[in-house]
Write an enzyme that holds these catalytic residues in place. Structure first.
Site, PDB file in Angstrom:
ATOM      1  N   TYR A 140       1.786  -8.752   1.875  1.00  9.76           N
ATOM      2  CA  TYR A 140       0.497  -8.069   1.892  1.00  9.76           C
ATOM      3  C   TYR A 140      -0.545  -8.805   1.055  1.00  9.76           C
ATOM      4  O   TYR A 140      -1.747  -8.723   1.331  1.00  9.76           O
ATOM      5  CB  TYR A 140       0.634  -6.664   1.292  1.00  9.76           C
ATOM      6  CG  TYR A 140       1.205  -5.623   2.205  1.00  9.76           C
ATOM      7  CD1 TYR A 140       2.565  -5.570   2.457  1.00  9.76           C
ATOM      8  CD2 TYR A 140       0.387  -4.667   2.788  1.00  9.76           C
ATOM      9  CE1 TYR A 140       3.096  -4.590   3.268  1.00  9.76           C
ATOM     10  CE2 TYR A 140       0.907  -3.687   3.603  1.00  9.76           C
ATOM     11  CZ  TYR A 140       2.263  -3.651   3.845  1.00  9.76           C
ATOM     12  OH  TYR A 140       2.784  -2.682   4.647  1.00  9.76           O
ATOM     13  N   LYS A 191      16.311  -9.649   3.070  1.00  5.58           N
ATOM     14  CA  LYS A 191      16.638 -10.545   4.189  1.00  5.58           C
ATOM     15  C   LYS A 191      17.047 -11.870   3.557  1.00  5.58           C
ATOM     16  O   LYS A 191      16.503 -12.934   3.852  1.00  5.58           O
ATOM     17  CB  LYS A 191      15.404 -10.672   5.106  1.00  5.58           C
ATOM     18  CG  LYS A 191      15.633 -11.396   6.414  1.00  5.58           C
ATOM     19  CD  LYS A 191      16.375 -10.593   7.453  1.00  5.58           C
ATOM     20  CE  LYS A 191      16.639 -11.441   8.673  1.00  5.58           C
ATOM     21  NZ  LYS A 191      17.528 -10.792   9.654  1.00  5.58           N
ATOM     22  N   ASP A 223      17.553  -5.637   8.700  1.00  7.77           N
ATOM     23  CA  ASP A 223      17.808  -5.289  10.104  1.00  7.77           C
ATOM     24  C   ASP A 223      18.969  -4.300  10.203  1.00  7.77           C
ATOM     25  O   ASP A 223      18.912  -3.313  10.943  1.00  7.77           O
ATOM     26  CB  ASP A 223      18.032  -6.542  10.975  1.00  7.77           C
ATOM     27  CG  ASP A 223      18.894  -7.612  10.310  1.00  7.77           C
ATOM     28  OD1 ASP A 223      19.301  -7.431   9.141  1.00  7.77           O
ATOM     29  OD2 ASP A 223      19.173  -8.647  10.963  1.00  7.77           O
ATOM     30  N   ASP A 247       7.514  -0.307   3.980  1.00  6.79           N
ATOM     31  CA  ASP A 247       6.525   0.289   4.880  1.00  6.79           C
ATOM     32  C   ASP A 247       7.192   0.679   6.190  1.00  6.79           C
ATOM     33  O   ASP A 247       7.077   1.822   6.662  1.00  6.79           O
ATOM     34  CB  ASP A 247       5.400  -0.722   5.135  1.00  6.79           C
ATOM     35  CG  ASP A 247       4.364  -0.199   6.104  1.00  6.79           C
ATOM     36  OD1 ASP A 247       3.967   0.969   5.968  1.00  6.79           O
ATOM     37  OD2 ASP A 247       3.963  -0.956   7.015  1.00  6.79           O
ATOM     38  N   ASP A 251       8.554   4.748   7.563  1.00  7.00           N
ATOM     39  CA  ASP A 251       8.110   5.402   8.807  1.00  7.00           C
ATOM     40  C   ASP A 251       9.326   5.771   9.654  1.00  7.00           C
ATOM     41  O   ASP A 251       9.396   6.861  10.233  1.00  7.00           O
ATOM     42  CB  ASP A 251       7.199   4.471   9.631  1.00  7.00           C
ATOM     43  CG  ASP A 251       5.713   4.708   9.378  1.00  7.00           C
ATOM     44  OD1 ASP A 251       5.351   5.019   8.223  1.00  7.00           O
ATOM     45  OD2 ASP A 251       4.918   4.579  10.339  1.00  7.00           O
TER      46      ASP A 251
HETATM   47  C1  LIG Z   1      -2.525   1.226   5.913  1.00 12.73           C
HETATM   48  C2  LIG Z   1      -1.513   0.278   5.372  1.00 12.73           C
HETATM   49  C3  LIG Z   1      -2.188  -0.735   4.492  1.00 12.73           C
HETATM   50  C4  LIG Z   1      -0.393   0.995   4.607  1.00 12.73           C
HETATM   51  C5  LIG Z   1       0.675   0.007   4.192  1.00 12.73           C
HETATM   52  O1  LIG Z   1       1.088  -0.845   5.000  1.00 12.73           O
HETATM   53  O2  LIG Z   1       1.107   0.087   3.042  1.00 12.73           O
HETATM   54  C6  LIG Z   1       0.300   2.138   5.334  1.00 12.73           C
HETATM   55  O3  LIG Z   1       0.999   1.709   6.450  1.00 12.73           O
HETATM   56  C7  LIG Z   1       1.197   2.866   4.381  1.00 12.73           C
HETATM   57  O4  LIG Z   1       2.391   2.967   4.658  1.00 12.73           O
HETATM   58  O5  LIG Z   1       0.699   3.358   3.367  1.00 12.73           O
HETATM   59 MG   LIG Z   2       2.935   2.536   6.569  1.00 16.01          MG
END
Ligand SMILES: CC(C)[C@H](C(=O)O)[C@@H](O)C(=O)O
Ligand SMILES: [Mg+2]
Ligand SMILES: NC(=O)c1ccc[n+]([C@@H]2O[C@H](COP(=O)([O-])OP(=O)(O)OC[C@H]3O[C@@H](n4cnc5c(N)ncnc54)[C@H](O)[C@@H]3O)[C@@H](O)[C@H]2O)c1
Length: 363
Positions: A140, A191, A223, A247, A251
């Site tokens: 990032y 990784k 993975d 990240d 999710d």
């Molecule tokens: C919007 C983006 C920069 C952010 C990240 O990748 O950290 C989001 O996906 C999160 O998980 O907070």
């Molecule tokens: Mg995110």
């Protein structure tokens, strides 16, 4: 008196934050916290206002605050901007500006929502995971980054994944301390079979582990971790990850709970903190009073716990959320047959009502 900086952001951000504000304001009054809430602009809203996704006054407001509450940033109206100028950079600069290197993303199963998860109930019933995600390093923020057209006429684009050992060491300590307060198992995700950065990650995490002999450390390639989260998620206690892997995996893990709208987070640095749901601005449902505000409300609970010294109130907010789910109230993302559909604002009101009942019961 404590100061709270609030950045609602874009898309569903203003809706979920308004709903969570109902809860924060109710706690503020009931607990006599004397919070001073200030609102500022970050993300697309700030770009539209002044061309900068993190205006200096917003960063200053966050630096002066005891805690920050953020909704979400981004949306298709800013898609044409290059990545370095997009709304998301406002959020990344805010995290970096406050040095919020430790992102805690608890994956908690709500028994009432077992039927909302795409996984079989017996797979998710016993899940209780804390994702500890490094938040201010990795691909990032690494330099160089950019895009160019080479002498061969081909477009190229590049980002740099970089970690130094100090960055890894401090997040590893956060992970191990968290594991000590839980089931004492830490799985570090990397990784290391391919990437130098994550090979260093594995080495440093292994070194730090010597200071925590009571915690069982394991290592897993990312993975495989992505697969194991679906195959047998209950095996995990603390999942320690770098920024990009955390990240993606968080999710994925949100689906165990039934919806990404259920996952809160705390981003912590030395003496600074920001609280935000893990999801984005959900442009597909923005402005329709459909978004689930519970991740943001549970982020407020984390704020009460980590920044406002109000553990008892954090627990009450969490119990209020459980009570609302027990009563069968659902936003559309977690709805199932026989449940009672609520909009974003009404869900916040329902949590406030449940909180009042809990408060009365205690008195
Ligand atoms: C919007 C983006 C920069 C952010 C990240 O990748 O950290 C989001 O996906 C999160 O998980 O907070
Ligand atoms: Mg995110
Ligand atoms: N922390 C943040 O501010 C953050 C996090 C992730 C994505 N984003 C940004 O948000 C924008 C949209 O990204 P995306 O669509 O990939 O991810 P998203 O998380 O916004 O949405 C993904 C899916 O989940 C649903 N969803 C998300 N939050 C929900 C909620 N509270 N209640 C019900 N449903 C919900 C959405 O409707 C969508 O179908 C992009 O600009 C992205 O960069 C911001």
């Amino acid at each position: 008196m404590k100061k709270i900086a609030i950045f609602a952001g874009d898309g569903i951000g203003p809706e979920i934050v308004a709903s969570a504000r109902l809860v924060l304001d109710a706690v503020n009054t009931a607990a006599g916290l004397h919070l001073q809430c200030m609102e500022g602009a970050v993300g697309g809203a700030a770009i539209d206002r002044c061309g900068d996704p993190l205006p200096p006054e917003s960063l200053q407001m966050a630096l002066e605050a005891d805690a920050v509450l953020l909704g979400a940033v981004g949306g298709p109206q800013w898609d044409a901007l290059p990545p370095a100028q997009r709304p998301e950079q406002g959020l990344l600069r805010l995290r970096k500006g406050l040095d919020l290197y430790a992102n805690l993303r608890p994956v908690q199963i709500f028994p009432q929502l077992l039927d909302a998860s795409p996984l079989r109930p017996e797979l998710v019933r016993d899940v209780d995971i804390l994702v500890v995600r490094e938040l201010t390093g990795d691909i990032y923020f690494g330099q160089p980054r950019g895009s160019e057209t080479g002498p061969d006429g081909l477009r190229r684009a590049f980002n740099t994944m970089v970690y130094d050992e100090a960055e890894i060491r401090r997040i590893a300590h956060v992970g191990f301390r968290a594991a000590q307060g839980r089931r004492k198992r830490l799985c570090s995700v990397d990784k290391a079979n391919v990437l130098e950065t994550t090979r260093l990650w594995r080495e440093v995490v292994t070194e730090v582990a010597r200071e925590y002999p009571d915690v069982t450390l394991s290592h897993m390639y990312v993975d495989n971790a992505a697969m194991q989260l679906i195959r047998a998620p209950a095996q995990f206690d603390v999942l320690l990850t770098g920024n990009i892997f955390g990240d993606i995996l968080s999710d994925e893990a949100s689906q165990l709970t039934g919806s990404i709208g259920m996952l809160p987070s705390a981003s912590l640095g030395e003496g600074r903190a920001m609280y935000e749901p893990i999801h984005g601005s959900a442009p597909d449902i923005a402005g329709q009073d459909k978004a689930n505000p519970l991740a943001t409300i549970l982020s407020v609970a984390m704020m009460l716990r980590y920044s406002l010294g109000a553990e008892a109130w954090a627990e009450r907010v969490e119990r209020a959320v459980l009570r609302v789910l027990d009563s069968g109230y659902r936003t559309v993302d977690i709805a199932s047959p026989g449940t009672h559909l609520l909009g974003t604002r009404a869900m916040g009101q329902a949590v406030v009502a449940a909180l009042a009942q809990i408060d009365e019961g205690i008195r």
